[in-house]
Design a protein around this motif. Structure first.
Motif, short mmCIF file in Angstrom:
data_model
loop_
_atom_site.label_atom_id
_atom_site.label_comp_id
_atom_site.label_asym_id
_atom_site.label_seq_id
_atom_site.Cartn_x
_atom_site.Cartn_y
_atom_site.Cartn_z
N GLU A 5 51.61 24.08 18.20
CA GLU A 5 50.89 24.82 19.24
C GLU A 5 49.88 23.93 19.96
O GLU A 5 49.60 24.14 21.14
N PHE A 6 49.33 22.93 19.27
CA PHE A 6 48.33 22.07 19.89
C PHE A 6 48.92 21.31 21.08
O PHE A 6 48.26 21.11 22.09
N LEU A 7 50.19 20.87 20.96
CA LEU A 7 50.80 20.08 22.03
C LEU A 7 51.49 20.94 23.08
O LEU A 7 51.97 20.40 24.07
N LEU A 8 51.55 22.23 22.87
CA LEU A 8 52.27 23.10 23.81
C LEU A 8 51.86 22.90 25.26
O LEU A 8 52.72 22.81 26.14
N PRO A 9 50.56 22.77 25.59
CA PRO A 9 50.18 22.64 27.01
C PRO A 9 50.69 21.38 27.69
O PRO A 9 50.69 21.31 28.91
N VAL A 10 51.13 20.36 26.94
CA VAL A 10 51.52 19.09 27.57
C VAL A 10 52.98 18.73 27.35
O VAL A 10 53.43 17.68 27.79
N LEU A 11 53.76 19.61 26.71
CA LEU A 11 55.16 19.28 26.44
C LEU A 11 56.13 20.00 27.38
O LEU A 11 57.34 19.91 27.19
N GLY A 12 55.61 20.73 28.34
CA GLY A 12 56.47 21.32 29.36
C GLY A 12 57.51 22.29 28.83
O GLY A 12 58.64 22.33 29.31
N GLY A 13 57.13 23.09 27.83
CA GLY A 13 58.05 24.10 27.34
C GLY A 13 58.89 23.67 26.16
O GLY A 13 59.56 24.50 25.54
N THR A 14 58.90 22.39 25.83
CA THR A 14 59.63 21.94 24.65
C THR A 14 58.71 21.97 23.44
O THR A 14 57.52 22.25 23.55
N THR A 15 59.25 21.68 22.27
CA THR A 15 58.46 21.63 21.05
C THR A 15 58.55 20.22 20.47
O THR A 15 59.46 19.46 20.81
N PRO A 16 57.61 19.83 19.60
CA PRO A 16 57.71 18.50 18.99
C PRO A 16 59.05 18.25 18.30
O PRO A 16 59.54 17.12 18.31
N ASP A 17 59.65 19.29 17.74
CA ASP A 17 60.93 19.12 17.05
C ASP A 17 62.05 18.64 17.98
O ASP A 17 63.04 18.07 17.51
N GLU A 18 61.89 18.89 19.28
CA GLU A 18 62.91 18.46 20.23
C GLU A 18 62.74 17.01 20.67
O GLU A 18 63.60 16.47 21.36
N LEU A 19 61.64 16.38 20.27
CA LEU A 19 61.44 14.97 20.60
C LEU A 19 62.24 14.09 19.64
O LEU A 19 62.34 14.40 18.45
N PRO A 20 62.81 13.00 20.12
CA PRO A 20 63.60 12.13 19.24
C PRO A 20 62.83 11.65 18.03
O PRO A 20 63.41 11.48 16.95
N LEU A 21 61.53 11.45 18.16
CA LEU A 21 60.72 10.93 17.05
C LEU A 21 60.68 11.87 15.86
O LEU A 21 60.48 11.42 14.72
N PHE A 22 60.83 13.16 16.09
CA PHE A 22 60.70 14.13 15.01
C PHE A 22 62.03 14.76 14.62
O PHE A 22 62.05 15.78 13.94
N ARG A 23 63.13 14.17 15.04
CA ARG A 23 64.43 14.68 14.63
C ARG A 23 64.64 14.44 13.15
O ARG A 23 64.25 13.40 12.60
N ALA A 24 65.30 15.39 12.49
CA ALA A 24 65.51 15.29 11.05
C ALA A 24 66.38 14.09 10.68
O ALA A 24 66.27 13.55 9.58
#
Length: 314
Positions: free
Chosen positions: A114-133
């Protein structure tokens, strides 16, 4: 700070720092969407060095660390040796266990989605390549990169201790800078997957959803609220839209819409003095009862109770 896992973390950190639980919490964080904090590992390493390795754990937060000493870590089913000056990204979706092997230097920040929500343009951290499982979370830094990264963490600590009214906006920018540094190290095939028709449709949906926010006045209305309305606007069948989003995000169209509405509702409850009726109406609910029933599914408490809790003492 609302999750049990975050509370447990601070209970663990308090004895290491010599500070009480309240002193560890950053100032003004109760007024923010989500949670953020930053620590110097040198303040914590001695108590964590002696105990034997503990089972893998999943937390409720994301974490970015610069590790400037040797250590070992387990990530999912991998075991890795970490050399000094490593940038490490960990996600609550994948178990991570870190074991210092010598006195530690470095810093880390932790934050919720939720902290990054205002700057990720509707995506979530999980959708970033860095946080992929299926990704690899450790990146070795050049001396110049390590110096720059350490400076970012120093700026984070200084800003967090300041009384600047918009310090959390600045802290989000620092987190984004660290994310971009890590993403530069990702292989091009990970960062830029083939833009299939499904990927384009998913991207268009996210853009259309996010375009409706933020809600800035009680007179503003969210125009699209249902999966069918979004499908019609995107000129596709609702079943096709559902399948594409389920395949790409693991969530249904309705769940994605509902989650975004709930996030906006939390922001409005925290940051405005609008009545519950005004918030419900701007988000497209026919009355406060329907809004309250919806909100409880996501926040576990009625909107009025949520507002009272968020307005508690700093």
């Amino acid at each position: 700070m609302t999750t049990t896992a975050l509370h447990d973390l601070y209970q663990e950190l308090a004895p290491c720092t010599g500070l009480d639980l309240h002193a560890l919490l950053p100032g003004g964080i109760q007024r923010e969407a989500g949670h953020f904090n930053v620590f110097d590992i040198a303040d914590l390493w001695e108590p964590t060095l002696a105990p034997p390795a503990t089972p893998y754990t999943c937390r409720s937060f994301y974490k970015i660390s610069i590790l400037r000493s040797h250590s070992r870590a387990g990530y999912a089913d991998q075991t890795m040796d970490i050399a000094p000056d490593a940038l490490v990204f960990t996600t609550p979706k994948v178990p991570f266990h870190w074991q210092p092997t010598e006195p530690q230097l470095g810093q880390f920040c932790l934050f919720t989605a939720e902290f990054l929500l205002p700057v990720l343009g509707g995506t979530t951290p999980d959708e970033l390549p860095l946080f992929r499982a299926d990704g690899y979370p450790v990146f070795q830094l050049t001396p110049a990169e390590a110096t720059r990264t350490a400076a970012i963490f120093a700026q984070m600590r200084a800003e967090l201790a300041s009384d600047y009214a918009y310090k959390y906006d600045l802290l989000r920018a620092y987190v984004l800078e660290l994310l971009h540094l890590g993403q530069k190290r990702q292989p091009a095939t990970v960062l830029h997957p083939a833009h299939s028709a499904a990927a384009r449709l998913s991207s268009r949906f996210v853009e259309l959803l996010e375009r409706q926010f933020p809600v800035t006045t009680p007179q503003q209305r969210v125009p699209l609220r249902t999966a069918k309305e979004f499908a019609n606007h995107l000129a596709v069948h609702v079943n096709h839209l559902n399948k594409v989003l389920k395949d790409s995000t693991g969530r249904t169209t309705t769940d994605l819409i509902g989650g975004r509405l709930a996030q906006e509702a939390q922001v409005l409850l925290r940051q405005t003095d609008w009545t519950l009726w005004e918030i419900a109406d701007s988000l497209g609910f026919v009355d406060v009862a329907h809004f309250s029933h919806f909100f409880r599914r996501y926040a576990a408490v009625p909107p009025g109770t949520f507002r009272q809790q968020e307005a508690g003492p700093v």
